[in-house]
Design a protein around this motif. Structure first.
Motif, PDB file in Angstrom:
ATOM      1  N   HIS A  22       0.850  -1.204   0.000  1.00  0.00           N
ATOM      2  CA  HIS A  22       0.000   0.000   0.000  1.00  0.00           C
ATOM      3  C   HIS A  22       0.881   1.248   0.000  1.00  0.00           C
ATOM      4  CE1 HIS A  22      -3.028  -2.779   2.259  1.00  0.00           C
ATOM      5  NE2 HIS A  22      -3.118  -2.932   0.956  1.00  0.00           N
ATOM      6  N   ALA A  23       1.861   1.247  -0.921  1.00  0.00           N
ATOM      7  CA  ALA A  23       2.895   2.283  -0.911  1.00  0.00           C
ATOM      8  C   ALA A  23       2.422   3.625  -1.443  1.00  0.00           C
ATOM      9  CB  ALA A  23       4.104   1.819  -1.719  1.00  0.00           C
ATOM     10  N   MET A  82      -6.813   5.629   1.287  1.00  0.00           N
ATOM     11  CA  MET A  82      -6.292   5.522  -0.075  1.00  0.00           C
ATOM     12  C   MET A  82      -4.989   4.723  -0.127  1.00  0.00           C
ATOM     13  SD  MET A  82      -8.400   7.080  -2.120  1.00  0.00           S
ATOM     14  CE  MET A  82      -7.440   7.392  -3.598  1.00  0.00           C
ATOM     15  N   TRP A  83      -4.171   4.849   0.900  1.00  0.00           N
ATOM     16  CA  TRP A  83      -2.880   4.151   0.978  1.00  0.00           C
ATOM     17  C   TRP A  83      -2.380   4.214   2.404  1.00  0.00           C
ATOM     18  CZ3 TRP A  83      -2.711   9.322   0.876  1.00  0.00           C
ATOM     19  CH2 TRP A  83      -1.550  10.003   1.246  1.00  0.00           C
ATOM     20  N   ASP A  84      -1.291   3.517   2.698  1.00  0.00           N
ATOM     21  CA  ASP A  84      -0.736   3.516   4.056  1.00  0.00           C
ATOM     22  C   ASP A  84       0.238   4.688   4.198  1.00  0.00           C
ATOM     23  OD1 ASP A  84      -2.176   1.332   4.771  1.00  0.00           O
ATOM     24  OD2 ASP A  84      -0.485  -0.034   5.003  1.00  0.00           O
ATOM     25  N   ILE A  85      -0.229   5.732   4.844  1.00  0.00           N
ATOM     26  CA  ILE A  85       0.558   6.961   4.966  1.00  0.00           C
ATOM     27  C   ILE A  85       1.872   6.678   5.698  1.00  0.00           C
ATOM     28  CG2 ILE A  85       0.599   9.246   6.037  1.00  0.00           C
ATOM     29  CD1 ILE A  85      -2.456   9.357   5.585  1.00  0.00           C
ATOM     30  N   SER A 120       1.024   0.840   7.626  1.00  0.00           N
ATOM     31  CA  SER A 120       0.732   1.794   8.701  1.00  0.00           C
ATOM     32  C   SER A 120      -0.768   1.804   8.955  1.00  0.00           C
ATOM     33  CB  SER A 120       1.228   3.197   8.336  1.00  0.00           C
ATOM     34  OG  SER A 120       0.453   3.768   7.292  1.00  0.00           O
ATOM     35  N   PHE A 121      -1.151   2.316  10.123  1.00  0.00           N
ATOM     36  CA  PHE A 121      -2.572   2.350  10.491  1.00  0.00           C
ATOM     37  C   PHE A 121      -2.887   3.672  11.184  1.00  0.00           C
ATOM     38  CE2 PHE A 121      -0.342   0.453  14.062  1.00  0.00           C
ATOM     39  CZ  PHE A 121      -0.948   0.968  15.188  1.00  0.00           C
ATOM     40  N   GLU A 172       3.040  -3.340  11.335  1.00  0.00           N
ATOM     41  CA  GLU A 172       2.150  -2.181  11.267  1.00  0.00           C
ATOM     42  C   GLU A 172       2.681  -1.107  12.220  1.00  0.00           C
ATOM     43  OE1 GLU A 172      -0.844  -1.464   9.771  1.00  0.00           O
ATOM     44  OE2 GLU A 172      -1.568  -3.374   8.936  1.00  0.00           O
ATOM     45  N   VAL A 173       2.732   0.150  11.748  1.00  0.00           N
ATOM     46  CA  VAL A 173       3.166   1.269  12.579  1.00  0.00           C
ATOM     47  C   VAL A 173       2.085   2.351  12.520  1.00  0.00           C
ATOM     48  CG1 VAL A 173       4.946   3.009  12.981  1.00  0.00           C
ATOM     49  CG2 VAL A 173       5.582   0.767  12.064  1.00  0.00           C
ATOM     50  N   ARG A 174       1.734   2.903  13.676  1.00  0.00           N
ATOM     51  CA  ARG A 174       0.696   3.942  13.716  1.00  0.00           C
ATOM     52  C   ARG A 174       1.158   5.171  12.942  1.00  0.00           C
ATOM     53  NH1 ARG A 174      -0.585   5.181  19.531  1.00  0.00           N
ATOM     54  NH2 ARG A 174       0.486   7.139  19.106  1.00  0.00           N
ATOM     55  N   ASN A 175       0.312   5.670  12.058  1.00  0.00           N
ATOM     56  CA  ASN A 175       0.800   6.663  11.098  1.00  0.00           C
ATOM     57  C   ASN A 175       1.040   8.050  11.665  1.00  0.00           C
ATOM     58  OD1 ASN A 175      -1.702   8.025  11.083  1.00  0.00           O
ATOM     59  ND2 ASN A 175      -2.353   7.150   9.132  1.00  0.00           N
ATOM     60  N   ASP A 176       0.539   8.359  12.860  1.00  0.00           N
ATOM     61  CA  ASP A 176       0.877   9.659  13.450  1.00  0.00           C
ATOM     62  C   ASP A 176       2.313   9.680  13.954  1.00  0.00           C
ATOM     63  OD1 ASP A 176       0.114   7.827  15.499  1.00  0.00           O
ATOM     64  OD2 ASP A 176      -0.237   9.478  16.887  1.00  0.00           O
ATOM     65  N   LEU A 177       2.968   8.512  13.947  1.00  0.00           N
ATOM     66  CA  LEU A 177       4.383   8.418  14.314  1.00  0.00           C
ATOM     67  C   LEU A 177       5.281   8.528  13.083  1.00  0.00           C
ATOM     68  CD1 LEU A 177       4.096   5.416  16.796  1.00  0.00           C
ATOM     69  CD2 LEU A 177       4.034   7.858  17.341  1.00  0.00           C
ATOM     70  N   LEU A 178       4.666   8.770  11.914  1.00  0.00           N
ATOM     71  CA  LEU A 178       5.406   8.802  10.661  1.00  0.00           C
ATOM     72  C   LEU A 178       5.121  10.079   9.874  1.00  0.00           C
ATOM     73  CD1 LEU A 178       4.649   5.117   9.545  1.00  0.00           C
ATOM     74  CD2 LEU A 178       6.720   5.942  10.695  1.00  0.00           C
ATOM     75  N   THR A 179       4.888  11.174  10.573  1.00  0.00           N
ATOM     76  CA  THR A 179       4.475  12.405   9.896  1.00  0.00           C
ATOM     77  C   THR A 179       5.645  13.292   9.476  1.00  0.00           C
ATOM     78  OG1 THR A 179       4.190  13.540  12.019  1.00  0.00           O
ATOM     79  CG2 THR A 179       2.254  12.447  11.081  1.00  0.00           C
ATOM     80  N   THR A 180       6.827  13.076  10.040  1.00  0.00           N
ATOM     81  CA  THR A 180       7.998  13.862   9.666  1.00  0.00           C
ATOM     82  C   THR A 180       9.118  12.918   9.255  1.00  0.00           C
ATOM     83  OG1 THR A 180       9.035  13.897  11.866  1.00  0.00           O
ATOM     84  CG2 THR A 180       7.372  15.603  11.393  1.00  0.00           C
ATOM     85  N   GLN A 181      10.080  13.450   8.508  1.00  0.00           N
ATOM     86  CA  GLN A 181      11.213  12.621   8.101  1.00  0.00           C
ATOM     87  C   GLN A 181      12.024  12.166   9.313  1.00  0.00           C
ATOM     88  OE1 GLN A 181      11.495  11.566   4.972  1.00  0.00           O
ATOM     89  NE2 GLN A 181      13.151  10.208   5.673  1.00  0.00           N
ATOM     90  N   GLU A 182      12.108  13.024  10.306  1.00  0.00           N
ATOM     91  CA  GLU A 182      12.842  12.644  11.518  1.00  0.00           C
ATOM     92  C   GLU A 182      12.175  11.457  12.207  1.00  0.00           C
ATOM     93  OE1 GLU A 182      14.480  14.601  15.714  1.00  0.00           O
ATOM     94  OE2 GLU A 182      13.184  15.781  14.387  1.00  0.00           O
TER      95      GLU A 182
END
Length: 269
Positions: A33-34, A57-60, A155-156, A226-236
């Motif tokens: 789901h890239a 739409m996809w896994d953010i 992500s979820f 699976e990783v919660r997507n609010d933990l993936l909002t920045t490149q850092e």
């Protein structure tokens, strides 16, 4: 859309993408789901533009995370960049959710009342090339006698239909008894109950396809992360979680007797 018209034009990319095909790692990374790409022929599926950036739409964040993991491990990375709203490449083509009629309660007009021919065309042009690509990649590794640890990255959302999700890492599996428990143990050593098995949903052959079919059916050590997507909002954040997961994956592999260190020159020890 008429049944006999192609979904993808000759100028549009293949559903199957493969990066670092000859990576030396025993790990193989897959991200089904890239992307949220839509074929030109299907427009926006009848969705408002604001909906096109939604998680359904996809896994953010999943693609950037998968790339970060693959690069650190020198692993091949297989990606599928068309939106799962066209068809879900992590579902069997006969599953009810193969072509979703809604995303988190939002109707998808172009997916309602599809003919059998329209469903078959989406399967033939999107789903099948991706499945063939993954299978061919794994077959080639078998020919080269490469050990394979099979990992998919997803992500979820932190909130789903009003329900807050406290878990940060999900370790999903159906029949795997090797890599999955080893990875879960490694993550729980650092994150406690923020890492849980089969969360935010339970894996089985009806709800998933990639790990059960391409991984477990082949007898490969396999896991879906699976990783919660609010933990993936920045490149850092993405870099931090890539590092965390690489550390845990290496620990898990070593507990199975598989060494993942890379010698100078790019060969796995």
């Amino acid at each position: 859309m008429p049944d006999n018209l192609a979904i993808l034009s000759a100028s549009e990319p293949s559903p199957f993408g493969l990066e670092n095909e000859l990576g030396t790692s025993p790990f193989v990374i897959v991200c089904e789901h890239a992307g949220a790409r839509l074929p030109k022929s299907l427009g926006t599926l009848g969705l408002d533009n604001g909906h096109l950036a939604r998680h359904f739409m996809w896994d953010i964040g999943a693609l950037d995370l998968a790339r970060g993991i693959a690069q650190r491990l020198d692993a091949p990375l297989a990606i599928q960049q068309y939106s799962r709203m066209i068809c879900d490449c992590n579902r069997h083509w006969e599953a009810e959710s193969f072509i979703p009629t809604h995303g988190e309660g939002i109707p998808v007009p172009a997916n309602l009342n599809l003919t059998l021919a329209e469903r078959a065309r989406r399967r033939a042009e999107i789903w099948q090339p991706f499945q063939d690509g993954v299978a061919n990649m794994l077959n080639a590794r078998d020919v080269r006698n490469q050990k394979t640890l099979f990992v998919t990255i997803h992500s979820f959302t932190p909130v789903f239909f009003g329900q807050e999700r406290e878990v940060e890492y999900g370790v999903l599996f159906d029949r795997d008894t090797t890599l999955s428990p080893a990875l879960l143990k490694a993550l729980q050593m650092r994150h406690g109950d923020k890492a849980l098995p089969n969360e935010p949903y339970d894996m089985n052959r009806h709800s998933d396809y990639t790990v059960p079919v391409h991984g477990e059916d082949r007898g490969l050590d396999s896991v879906e992360i699976e990783v919660r997507n609010d933990l993936l909002t920045t490149q850092e954040q993405i870099e931090t979680h890539a590092e965390e997961l690489v550390h845990a994956l290496r620990e898990a592999a070593e507990s199975l007797g598989v060494t993942t260190d890379i010698r100078e020159g790019g060969t796995a020890l």
